[in-house]
Design an enzyme around this catalytic site. Sequence first.
Site, short mmCIF file in Angstrom:
data_model
loop_
_atom_site.label_atom_id
_atom_site.label_comp_id
_atom_site.label_asym_id
_atom_site.label_seq_id
_atom_site.Cartn_x
_atom_site.Cartn_y
_atom_site.Cartn_z
N HIS A 4 37.03 47.18 36.23
CA HIS A 4 38.19 47.51 37.06
C HIS A 4 39.19 48.37 36.27
CE1 HIS A 4 41.18 46.55 40.30
NE2 HIS A 4 42.04 46.72 39.30
N GLU A 5 39.62 47.85 35.11
CA GLU A 5 40.61 48.59 34.31
C GLU A 5 40.00 49.90 33.80
OE1 GLU A 5 43.50 47.56 34.62
OE2 GLU A 5 43.09 45.49 35.24
#
Lengths: 511, 511
Positions: free
Chosen positions: B267-268
Amino acid sequence: MNPMTKEIENDFLQYIQKMTSFQEALNLLYWDMRTGAPKKGIQQRANVVGVLSSELFQMSVSDEMASFIASLSPHEEKLSPTVAKILEECKKEYHRNKKIPTQEYKEYIILQSKAENAWEQAKEESRFELFRPYLEKIVEYKKRFIEYWGYEGHPYNALLDLYEPGVTVDVLDPVFKKVRTFLVDFVSKIQKSPHKPKTDFLFEYFPKENQRLFSLQILKKMGYDLEAGRLDETIHPFEIALNPGDVRVTTHYNEQDFRVAIFGTIHEGGHAIYEQNIRHDLIGTPLCAGTSMGIHESQSLFYENFIGRHRHFWKKHFDLLKRYSNGQFDTVSIEEFYRAVNEVKPGLIRIEADECTYLLHIIIRYEIEKALFQDEIQVKDLPEIWNLKYKEYLGVSPQNDGEGVLQDIHWAGGDFGYFPSYGLGLMYAAQFYYSMKKDLPDLEGLLETGQLIKIKEWLNQNVHQYGKLKKPLEILMDATGEELNPEYFIRYIRNKYTDIYRLYSPENRHV
Amino acid sequence: MNPMTKEIENDFLQYIQKMTSFQEALNLLYWDMRTGAPKKGIQQRANVVGVLSSELFQMSVSDEMASFIASLSPHEEKLSPTVAKILEECKKEYHRNKKIPTQEYKEYIILQSKAENAWEQAKEESRFELFRPYLEKIVEYKKRFIEYWGYEGHPYNALLDLYEPGVTVDVLDPVFKKVRTFLVDFVSKIQKSPHKPKTDFLFEYFPKENQRLFSLQILKKMGYDLEAGRLDETIHPFEIALNPGDVRVTTHYNEQDFRVAIFGTIHEGGHAIYEQNIRHDLIGTPLCAGTSMGIHESQSLFYENFIGRHRHFWKKHFDLLKRYSNGQFDTVSIEEFYRAVNEVKPGLIRIEADECTYLLHIIIRYEIEKALFQDEIQVKDLPEIWNLKYKEYLGVSPQNDGEGVLQDIHWAGGDFGYFPSYGLGLMYAAQFYYSMKKDLPDLEGLLETGQLIKIKEWLNQNVHQYGKLKKPLEILMDATGEELNPEYFIRYIRNKYTDIYRLYSPENRHV
């Protein structure tokens, strides 16, 4: 003080806090670049550092700063001692920065960066000629700066004042002469001693992670507060203080020479313990920092050599080192180990020198710089003079300028007057050492039982807490009751190495 | 443009570079605080952050900025498109910040910090009443700010504009209504399916260091450039961009639930790949950042769900995961694993929600916020309305306000209008997904052979490179040829979960 002045004082302190905030941000940007910032971000990062540095410089010479100085100076005696000191620091910096014409300063900054590049190449190729034209210009600028700033006595005093306020040529000349005379003779005796320590076991494989764990243990025992600091890896080790609650140590690991990391960490830890223990009411002011280069270095060298290379320190910690090492010390006695880490070996390179020969490297640079700024010698003469002095004082001769006159970056950056601080650090440390021994007569017992905290407390009390509230020689006088006295350093070296190299005169010898 | 204006333009760009430099320093200070700054330095660090933030704010509303805007605006059409956009951004921020009376803004900042403390305590004790008076004041202030700023249509539009410029209530109402209707029905079908995935193997011990190594491998495969970034550990994961050459990812490791770190890092990493690939000529300007919260979130969610939870992604990477894991997947098939990491479970907590139920959490907040700012409901009514909507849309009821209306920090910080961006992120991502599939018809093949770089290239080309040069809905239109269309999200969810939960209507079923 009238309410109006009080208000100006408050505004002044707020202005100062803004400056120290910029400085903390700059320090973090620097630390990050040296410990793991992604390389592709470095170019933009350099711009950021440039913007913040220039902002900080502008604030130090701004009209606002001028107006604070003008309004508060007439009321100096009514200010608190702390605020008066802050004002003094700001004034000094204001005048130092303001006296140089802006255009000239800008040209100098550009020259500095070119000179550093030229130096790097010249060092790599061992060709002083590549660097000479830049160095000549740097020296010209510095000479003009000295005239702008003004000085008393020797022009070199203006440069010494940048790093060691209060220390002048008149202070250093007799001290360095005495030390030099002693060391040249003493080191030659050591050279002739048949009792050389065995050192082969120092260069065996020592896993990096174990070096790190051992270093952390020692840092803790020294009293370095890991909740107010951290240990990271870097290429060229340094300590950096963001504020007393955040003082970082970095180190470099060499798996074939554990001394680099272990003694390096103890050294930087000494710097860090200084910064961690400055009075907290000085936070956010320019006084919240070590008082001078020399006093700072005295703290790192005190821990590295006077403690970290002390026989009784290893009586306590050698077993611990053995547990972390790879077995290479299993058949080594404490005494053998102690002698090995105190080997004396006159060499060409300052940063590799032992505590016994180190000051000779410094004195050579001091003598050369002083002569240069008194127009007794020219830049073109430097390699020759350098090599002559190395031969005379240390008995060694560089094969080329790379390992001779080009070895240090300092001159390329214009940092003349800086080297003496390193030497002062050693002499301050020795003077502190004997003074500490008066207050803690069983210092050896404390080392042997691992009570390093008592040592830290003495230094906290006598040195650390004051930050820049006291000047270096004030610290020295208050802590030791004496002016700078090189006899302590001489006594320390003579006692320690007479023992290690068995140089006892026949009548004193107990077999 | 006359030479005079050209000069002003240069000064303006320099001013802007100073602002972005302060921002980079602030971002590093923030990253450092979250990844390892010594705790005893935090208090002074907070002062430093305060000084720099306030400096940055002052620069955005200074007389100097006003004068740049006044001088350059009349020549807007003669400015380069980039400079015109920068000016537009600065103007927007200038007016937004300037329209609120200084005193009122200061009061609001203090209230905000008190409200966050009150929220924390209220959440811990699950007592909405403790938080209510603060929240009421926050809402009052925000309503006044909306009046100062002005708005078209619904007052809530002024808040949406802070995070998702161009997206209004008129855009969101029909979209969210359609999605809600679909999801409420579809999730209830899933709930009734007898074909639930087995998930016990997800919660077995997975060593932290191995999670880190696997995460790094995946980051690299995604095309995250580790020479322009780094991966560190933190409590609450985030991505932070200092500049496109330095975009850092942080993650959190849970040894009993590897999904936290693995999907968190992906995600990041999605956020980070966005920032790393913004056009480098935008560096040093406010355009060098993701264009909106929603587009940013679309990138992280795209990688986390559309790629990282794709069957064909695991066809390629399951073996690698097995090698790093502790043996718990040895008897698990790819299909079982794929179904497990896509389990749908309506719950109370937004940040724990799966991609299928997540939008319902967002829609509840959107409906409540909109009603609040249209004076249809009062702060005191929030817990009741919250619980009713959770029951109605998700079929669950909080036992207390801590797991209900108090779960998110956003309202305490005054961040109304922020939640819809999360939901838009999912819908944008789905729309990008189908558009990408047109350009890369064999997307599944690319996933199965690990050619993730093709996916990154598509996103670079269509989304990342522009930074803030294009507004969110412009990016969407140019990349997909359409306005915001929730049908893509609905199609994606229906196809994927019909398969996972075997919801085929009898006539379509192939056994």
